[in-house]
Design a protein around this motif. Structure first.
Motif, PDB file in Angstrom:
ATOM      1  N   SER A 280       0.833  -1.214   0.000  1.00  0.00           N
ATOM      2  CA  SER A 280       0.000   0.000   0.000  1.00  0.00           C
ATOM      3  C   SER A 280       0.862   1.257   0.000  1.00  0.00           C
TER       4      SER A 280
ATOM      5  N   SER B 173       1.510   6.608  -7.127  1.00  0.00           N
ATOM      6  CA  SER B 173       0.393   7.494  -7.484  1.00  0.00           C
ATOM      7  C   SER B 173       0.742   8.952  -7.207  1.00  0.00           C
TER       8      SER B 173
ATOM      9  N   GLN C 120       2.307   1.640  -3.505  1.00  0.00           N
ATOM     10  CA  GLN C 120       1.255   2.052  -4.425  1.00  0.00           C
ATOM     11  C   GLN C 120       0.957   3.544  -4.263  1.00  0.00           C
TER      12      GLN C 120
ATOM     13  N   VAL D  34       2.056  -1.640  -8.782  1.00  0.00           N
ATOM     14  CA  VAL D  34       2.358  -2.440  -7.587  1.00  0.00           C
ATOM     15  C   VAL D  34       1.433  -3.646  -7.487  1.00  0.00           C
ATOM     16  N   ALA D  35       0.128  -3.408  -7.302  1.00  0.00           N
ATOM     17  CA  ALA D  35      -0.802  -4.519  -7.124  1.00  0.00           C
ATOM     18  C   ALA D  35      -0.910  -5.354  -8.397  1.00  0.00           C
TER      19      ALA D  35
ATOM     20  N   GLY E 178      -0.427   3.653  -9.567  1.00  0.00           N
ATOM     21  CA  GLY E 178       0.037   2.852  -8.439  1.00  0.00           C
ATOM     22  C   GLY E 178      -0.575   1.478  -8.390  1.00  0.00           C
ATOM     23  N   PHE E 179      -1.846   1.376  -8.774  1.00  0.00           N
ATOM     24  CA  PHE E 179      -2.520   0.087  -8.705  1.00  0.00           C
ATOM     25  C   PHE E 179      -1.881  -0.913  -9.660  1.00  0.00           C
TER      26      PHE E 179
END
Length: 724
Positions: free
Chosen positions: A636, A643, A639, A653-654, A649-650
């Motif tokens: 988190s 951003s 991310q 990273v995710a 960021g999503f």
């Protein structure tokens, strides 16, 4: 969707390809050739041929492939050429090589040729013990035998791990105080079990030639092993230790220093980069296999944590070497930290809470007082010297981590380099942890900036590009990943103001994915929920496993989901279902492999640990896209940082996390060119969400469908053919 289906999924046709043959890595298992089984048994080097008399790479690769009973593949030859070019030019290389390519030989042969002709050492780094053992027990011994005549001598090799992985003879001989586990102090049964394990270790010390923990079968608990091992900072040093000349860790380092090839792990590679004192022997080239795991392993090595128990142990150690009143200050600070952590919520910290800051300050100051009291090295008895070193090493670590935690919030939020959080994991004490927001700068400076590096894995090009992982490694973005048809040596390296020259190459796979596998996305199902597996998922899973006649590897995003699916399907199916945790993983995989009608369900740690070619595995099911948990502190924070700098960021990273795990999970299906089967993803978001195209582009190019009837029919025909 493509307009045609794999040939084997047609109800009227099921026939293997006439041209199918085993890839070198599988064929090697069938070619039971001799060779040394351990690095310590390798031959002493004799004079090699002059470099100009050593055969060219193509000839050496041909000899190597022939020695393992395989056949050379186009992708393997392209990868070997690219690795040789990288070594010669100094340009870093990232190579995606699918299962069956024979990538181990593709980087080992040019690495060995370079080490022998240049009289230098090449380091091979892996993420898993399994690959280390494959290299040291199988691949390198065979290559040493096969290439000896062509090179003028057998190439030498060694395996090197962190000092904690080896028995410490100084501790075995009783030259250090014993440190029972804190729980064992109040539990006579635990103390007795610990005592039995330590006694077994002392007996094993008289038999083992390596002192390597991984060679102890069955193993012992971490608490027992800590009684007979030391970290690098706890070690007295070979000159001061009374048994230094017989030290297992020093012997392993000596072997590594004389070897052409040294096999190690990503954690030790990270420690070598982090520490100003070299851990690995001098080397000019690094081969990073399982490179998709590099960032996580380096991050783990650079992560610090504090618990009350650690601080109490440091106080007990100090109490044996300094004035007790000074050690008591550290013990009181440990009590304070423990109390604060018990009351603190488990979460990422945006600012330092006052209570935690006070506890960390007290711990820092008490630790500094103990370090001062311990003073410089003194010529004293061995036990006293060992006790001092054990106390100083742990106290320094606690002090430095406390300083790092207190300094983490000094910079404005957008400029912070570390992430801090309170951890509350099952069966572990509460801890405050600190980890780097990114490790790209470290890798760029201490790895890529100092040595030619080759990174390889079956999974590197996410969304069709190496850029996603390259940014995490600290490399500049590449314009476009080179296709399998192109040679890395003919591609101009991209550059920017921070130029680190590197090239990406995808050598493809010998598997014809569209003819060998189906990607089935259950688009008709509801999105996954938070309260376990929905009934619709369990119904779909039941129908798929029934059609396959077992033969299923279920990969779930949580242990709770894996157990729920196991319990439910045992009541619904006539075929056996095994679940991770019911036995050790190796035993479960063996049972699964030996019994085709069996299914095996598990979670993330299974995703990279299953290698089952043949009819026992024809269906891989994933319950949901494996995004990191929303409350994962490190993910988190990373991310949010991406951003804040205008990136996505999503996805960065995710999405990267999910893409890697999806690709690794899908890679369990086809382990030889004879394999056929289905990848089933129950999460409809892979088809419906905007990010779905990025994730699908990270998967092998299977033929895709949303139709459950097509999939069940194909699985039924596979089952009938395998059972007939």
């Amino acid at each position: 969707m493509p307009g045609s289906v794999p040939q084997w999924s047609d109800p009227d046709v099921f026939a293997p390809d006439d041209s199918d043959d085993l890839p070198p890595e599988i064929a090697a298992d069938l070619a039971k050739q001799g060779g040394p089984q351990q690095a310590q048994h390798r031959s002493e080097p004799s004079t090699a041929k002059p470099p100009e008399q050593v055969p060219e790479l193509a000839e050496l690769l041909e000899i190597a492939v022939r020695s393992v009973g395989g056949t050379e593949r186009e992708g393997q030859a392209r990868m070997a050429d690219a690795v040789e070019h990288s070594i010669g030019s100094g340009e870093h290389l990232a190579v995606q090589a699918g299962t069956g390519t024979g990538k181990s030989l593709a980087y080992l042969v040019p690495a060995i040729r370079h080490a022998v002709t240049a009289a230098t050492t090449v380091v091979i780094s892996t993420a898993t013990i399994a690959l280390q053992r494959q290299l040291v027990d199988r691949d390198l011994p065979r290559l040493a035998t096969a290439l000896a005549e062509a090179l003028g001598r057998p190439p030498t090799f060694a395996i090197l791990k962190g000092r904690r992985n080896y028995l410490c003879l100084n501790r075995i001989h009783g030259n250090a105080p014993e440190e029972p586990d804190e729980g064992a102090l109040f539990d006579p049964f635990a103390a007795s079990a610990l005592e039995r394990q330590v006694k077994r270790l002392r007996e094993w010390a008289t038999e083992t030639e390596s002192g390597d923990r991984d060679e102890l079968v069955p193993g012992v608990t971490d608490q027992a092993w800590r009684q007979v091992s030391v970290t690098a900072k706890e070690c007295l040093g070979v000159q001061r230790c009374p048994v230094g000349t017989d030290c297992f860790a020093e012997r392993a380092r000596g072997e590594a220093g004389r070897a052409d090839v040294v096999v190690t792990n990503h954690a030790l590679l990270a420690i070598d980069a982090l520490d100003d004192r070299p851990v690995l022997p001098e080397h000019d080239v690094v081969m990073v296999d399982e490179a998709h795991d590099l960032v996580d392993r380096v991050t783990s090595a650079a992560t610090g944590e504090l618990t009350g128990g650690q601080a109490k142990l440091a106080a007990r150690r100090c109490g044996r070497a300094i004035d007790q009143s000074i050690a008591d200050r550290l013990d009181e600070a440990a009590e304070g930290l423990e109390t604060v952590l018990e009351d603190a919520p488990a979460e990422r910290l945006e600012a330092m809470p006052e209570a935690l800051g006070g506890a960390l300050t007290a711990l820092r100051d008490a630790g500094a007082a103990c370090m001062t009291a311990l003073g410089p090295e003194r010529k004293e008895d061995v036990e006293g010297s060992t006790a001092r070193r054990l106390a100083l090493a742990l106290t320094e670590e606690l002090h430095d981590t406390a300083v790092r935690l207190l300094d983490a919030f000094d910079e404005p939020e957008g400029q912070r380099r570390d992430v801090v959080w309170i951890s509350a994991e099952p069966n572990r004490p509460r801890a405050v942890k600190v980890a780097p927001l990114g490790v790209g700068g470290l890798l760029r400076e201490r790895l890529f900036g100092q040595r030619t590096t080759v990174l390889t894995s079956a999974t590197l090009a996410l969304g069709g590009s190496f850029d996603t992982l390259a940014r995490q490694w600290g490399l500049p973005p590449e314009r476009q990943a080179a296709a399998a048809e192109d040679m890395a040596s003919r591609k101009e390296a991209p550059s920017d103001s921070s130029s680190t020259a590197w090239t990406g190459l995808d050598v493809g796979s010998p598997f014809e994915h569209r003819r060998s596998g189906i990607l089935y996305i259950a688009r008709h199902l509801p999105p996954p929920g938070k309260a376990g597996l929905p009934d619709e998922y369990l119904d779909e899973l039941t129908e798929l496993v029934q059609a396959a006649g077992g033969r299923t590897l279920g990969l779930f995003s949580s242990m709770r989901a894996a157990k729920q699916a196991s319990e439910q399907l045992r009541d619904r199916l006539s075929t056996p279902v095994l679940c991770q945790g019911e036995d050790n993983t190796a035993q479960l995989v063996a049972k699964f492999s030996e019994s085709p009608e069996t299914s095996l369900f598990g979670t993330l740690s299974l995703w990279q640990g299953v290698d089952v070619p043949g009819d026992s595995l024809q269906l891989v099911v994933m319950d949901r896209i494996p995004f990191p948990r929303p409350d994962d502190p490190l993910a988190s924070a990373r991310q949010k940082a991406v951003s804040a700098h205008g990136g996505n960021g999503f996805i960065t990273v995710a999405g990267t996390h999910a893409a890697l795990l999806l690709a690794q999970g899908a890679g369990r299906l086809l382990r030889s060119v004879h394999d056929r089967g289905v990848i089933a993803v129950l999460d409809p978001r892979l088809a419906t969400a905007r990010y779905g195209s990025f994730l699908r582009a990270s998967l092998p190019p299977f033929w895709a469908t949303y139709d459950p009837q097509v999939v069940r029919g194909a699985l039924g025909r596979l089952n009938a053919a395998a059972s007939g």
